[in-house]
Design a protein around this motif. Sequence first.
Motif, PDB file in Angstrom:
ATOM      1  N   THR A 114       0.834  -1.192   0.000  1.00 28.96           N
ATOM      2  CA  THR A 114       0.000   0.000   0.000  1.00 28.96           C
ATOM      3  C   THR A 114       0.875   1.250   0.000  1.00 28.96           C
ATOM      4  OG1 THR A 114      -0.134   0.004   2.408  1.00 28.96           O
ATOM      5  CG2 THR A 114      -1.866  -1.168   1.237  1.00 28.96           C
ATOM      6  N   GLY A 115       0.310   2.383  -0.325  1.00 29.41           N
ATOM      7  CA  GLY A 115       1.067   3.626  -0.353  1.00 29.41           C
ATOM      8  C   GLY A 115       0.238   4.732  -0.955  1.00 29.41           C
ATOM      9  N   GLU A 116       0.844   5.889  -1.096  1.00 28.49           N
ATOM     10  CA  GLU A 116       0.113   7.043  -1.615  1.00 28.49           C
ATOM     11  C   GLU A 116       1.081   8.015  -2.262  1.00 28.49           C
ATOM     12  OE1 GLU A 116      -3.216   8.638   0.859  1.00 28.49           O
ATOM     13  OE2 GLU A 116      -2.097  10.511   0.702  1.00 28.49           O
ATOM     14  N   PHE A 117       0.674   8.597  -3.367  1.00 24.97           N
ATOM     15  CA  PHE A 117       1.455   9.690  -3.938  1.00 24.97           C
ATOM     16  C   PHE A 117       0.506  10.723  -4.518  1.00 24.97           C
ATOM     17  CE2 PHE A 117       1.063   8.295  -8.366  1.00 24.97           C
ATOM     18  CZ  PHE A 117       0.918   6.918  -8.254  1.00 24.97           C
ATOM     19  N   VAL A 118       1.034  11.947  -4.682  1.00 20.44           N
ATOM     20  CA  VAL A 118       0.216  13.079  -5.113  1.00 20.44           C
ATOM     21  C   VAL A 118       0.773  13.608  -6.427  1.00 20.44           C
ATOM     22  CG1 VAL A 118      -0.580  15.393  -4.490  1.00 20.44           C
ATOM     23  CG2 VAL A 118      -0.297  13.645  -2.714  1.00 20.44           C
ATOM     24  N   ILE A 119      -0.106  13.877  -7.376  1.00 24.64           N
ATOM     25  CA  ILE A 119       0.308  14.447  -8.646  1.00 24.64           C
ATOM     26  C   ILE A 119      -0.363  15.813  -8.778  1.00 24.64           C
ATOM     27  CG2 ILE A 119       0.552  14.045 -11.129  1.00 24.64           C
ATOM     28  CD1 ILE A 119      -0.970  11.242  -9.289  1.00 24.64           C
ATOM     29  N   PRO A 120       0.414  16.859  -9.096  1.00 25.57           N
ATOM     30  CA  PRO A 120      -0.193  18.179  -9.255  1.00 25.57           C
ATOM     31  C   PRO A 120      -1.136  18.231 -10.455  1.00 25.57           C
ATOM     32  CG  PRO A 120       2.219  18.268  -9.513  1.00 25.57           C
ATOM     33  CD  PRO A 120       1.860  16.842  -9.296  1.00 25.57           C
ATOM     34  N   ALA A 121      -1.944  19.269 -10.526  1.00 25.79           N
ATOM     35  CA  ALA A 121      -2.824  19.497 -11.667  1.00 25.79           C
ATOM     36  C   ALA A 121      -1.988  19.781 -12.912  1.00 25.79           C
ATOM     37  CB  ALA A 121      -3.746  20.668 -11.369  1.00 25.79           C
ATOM     38  N   LYS A 122      -2.552  19.480 -14.069  1.00 31.61           N
ATOM     39  CA  LYS A 122      -1.932  19.812 -15.364  1.00 31.61           C
ATOM     40  C   LYS A 122      -0.490  19.314 -15.449  1.00 31.61           C
ATOM     41  CE  LYS A 122      -5.553  22.454 -16.431  1.00 31.61           C
ATOM     42  NZ  LYS A 122      -6.574  21.895 -17.324  1.00 31.61           N
ATOM     43  N   ALA A 123      -0.293  18.052 -15.060  1.00 31.09           N
ATOM     44  CA  ALA A 123       1.049  17.467 -15.079  1.00 31.09           C
ATOM     45  C   ALA A 123       0.966  16.065 -15.653  1.00 31.09           C
ATOM     46  CB  ALA A 123       1.613  17.432 -13.661  1.00 31.09           C
ATOM     47  N   SER A 124       2.118  15.501 -15.972  1.00 32.64           N
ATOM     48  CA  SER A 124       2.099  14.105 -16.421  1.00 32.64           C
ATOM     49  C   SER A 124       3.048  13.293 -15.555  1.00 32.64           C
ATOM     50  CB  SER A 124       2.456  13.989 -17.901  1.00 32.64           C
ATOM     51  OG  SER A 124       3.831  14.181 -18.083  1.00 32.64           O
ATOM     52  N   PHE A 125       2.724  12.021 -15.414  1.00 33.37           N
ATOM     53  CA  PHE A 125       3.557  11.134 -14.595  1.00 33.37           C
ATOM     54  C   PHE A 125       3.600   9.768 -15.242  1.00 33.37           C
ATOM     55  CE2 PHE A 125       0.216   8.651 -12.300  1.00 33.37           C
ATOM     56  CZ  PHE A 125      -0.900   9.391 -12.672  1.00 33.37           C
ATOM     57  N   LYS A 126       4.679   9.038 -14.932  1.00 37.10           N
ATOM     58  CA  LYS A 126       4.877   7.717 -15.527  1.00 37.10           C
ATOM     59  C   LYS A 126       4.757   6.630 -14.465  1.00 37.10           C
ATOM     60  CE  LYS A 126       7.932   9.269 -19.235  1.00 37.10           C
ATOM     61  NZ  LYS A 126       9.290   9.197 -19.816  1.00 37.10           N
ATOM     62  N   LEU A 127       4.219   5.507 -14.890  1.00 40.80           N
ATOM     63  CA  LEU A 127       4.066   4.354 -13.997  1.00 40.80           C
ATOM     64  C   LEU A 127       4.675   3.128 -14.648  1.00 40.80           C
ATOM     65  CD1 LEU A 127       0.289   4.675 -13.032  1.00 40.80           C
ATOM     66  CD2 LEU A 127       2.246   5.212 -11.584  1.00 40.80           C
ATOM     67  N   GLU A 128       5.392   2.372 -13.832  1.00 42.52           N
ATOM     68  CA  GLU A 128       5.800   1.043 -14.266  1.00 42.52           C
ATOM     69  C   GLU A 128       5.154   0.070 -13.289  1.00 42.52           C
ATOM     70  OE1 GLU A 128      10.034   0.507 -14.767  1.00 42.52           O
ATOM     71  OE2 GLU A 128       9.778  -1.682 -14.880  1.00 42.52           O
ATOM     72  N   VAL A 129       4.120  -0.606 -13.766  1.00 47.00           N
ATOM     73  CA  VAL A 129       3.326  -1.482 -12.893  1.00 47.00           C
ATOM     74  C   VAL A 129       3.877  -2.904 -13.015  1.00 47.00           C
ATOM     75  CG1 VAL A 129       1.026  -2.397 -12.457  1.00 47.00           C
ATOM     76  CG2 VAL A 129       1.309   0.003 -13.113  1.00 47.00           C
ATOM     77  N   LEU A 130       4.309  -3.457 -11.883  1.00 51.94           N
ATOM     78  CA  LEU A 130       4.984  -4.757 -11.894  1.00 51.94           C
ATOM     79  C   LEU A 130       4.035  -5.908 -11.577  1.00 51.94           C
ATOM     80  CD1 LEU A 130       8.160  -3.475 -10.028  1.00 51.94           C
ATOM     81  CD2 LEU A 130       7.924  -3.874 -12.481  1.00 51.94           C
TER      82      LEU A 130
END
Lengths: 105, 105
Positions: B77-93
């Motif tokens: 479990t965990g949590e992260f925050v992404i600002p508005a009007k931004a992009s982020f990358k995920l590598e889902v294992l």
Amino acid sequence: MSQFENVTVVKKANVYFDGKVTSRTVLFADGTKKTLGIMMPGEYEFGTDQKEIMEILGGELKVLLPGESEWQKFNGTGEFVIPAKASFKLEVLTVTDYCCSYISE
Amino acid sequence: MSQFENVTVVKKANVYFDGKVTSRTVLFADGTKKTLGIMMPGEYEFGTDQKEIMEILGGELKVLLPGESEWQKFNGTGEFVIPAKASFKLEVLTVTDYCCSYISE
């Protein structure tokens, strides 16, 4: 109806077949339950406890209902019913969105 | 909390990346919105409109937040925050169960 109002949603997903089939549980004020789920392409066999009404919201799949020898085909939307305490097979050809209603008898 | 009460759930799934990422929209009485979703293993890039709080309910994944050069790792479990009007990358294992909250600012 396109949405369910005044319901309770269980936060954690139900996960089957290594995540190829997942769903969320929706609880209604009248005590009934539905699950909203996604099936990735693959072959699956499920068993029922209660009677289930499977509404296909989108997807292409084939279903072998208990006691049948012919597969039913769905492409787009559709619905099928599985009796309680039975098993049925699915061959999911494209990502399939569904709503399953559990019926007490 | 393990479930959301007195909410509205949109029946049809949100489907991204050929169904490898799917979610259901949950609407709250105060006008806020969350999505409950599943990500299958893979690499994804998402853009935000509003600020998002991503709560990982289960799964193993890496996240590259906007402006960062180091990937954050999550397992469980965990949590992260992404600002508005931004992009982020995920590598889902592994298959990942999440709850995303959309925050108006």
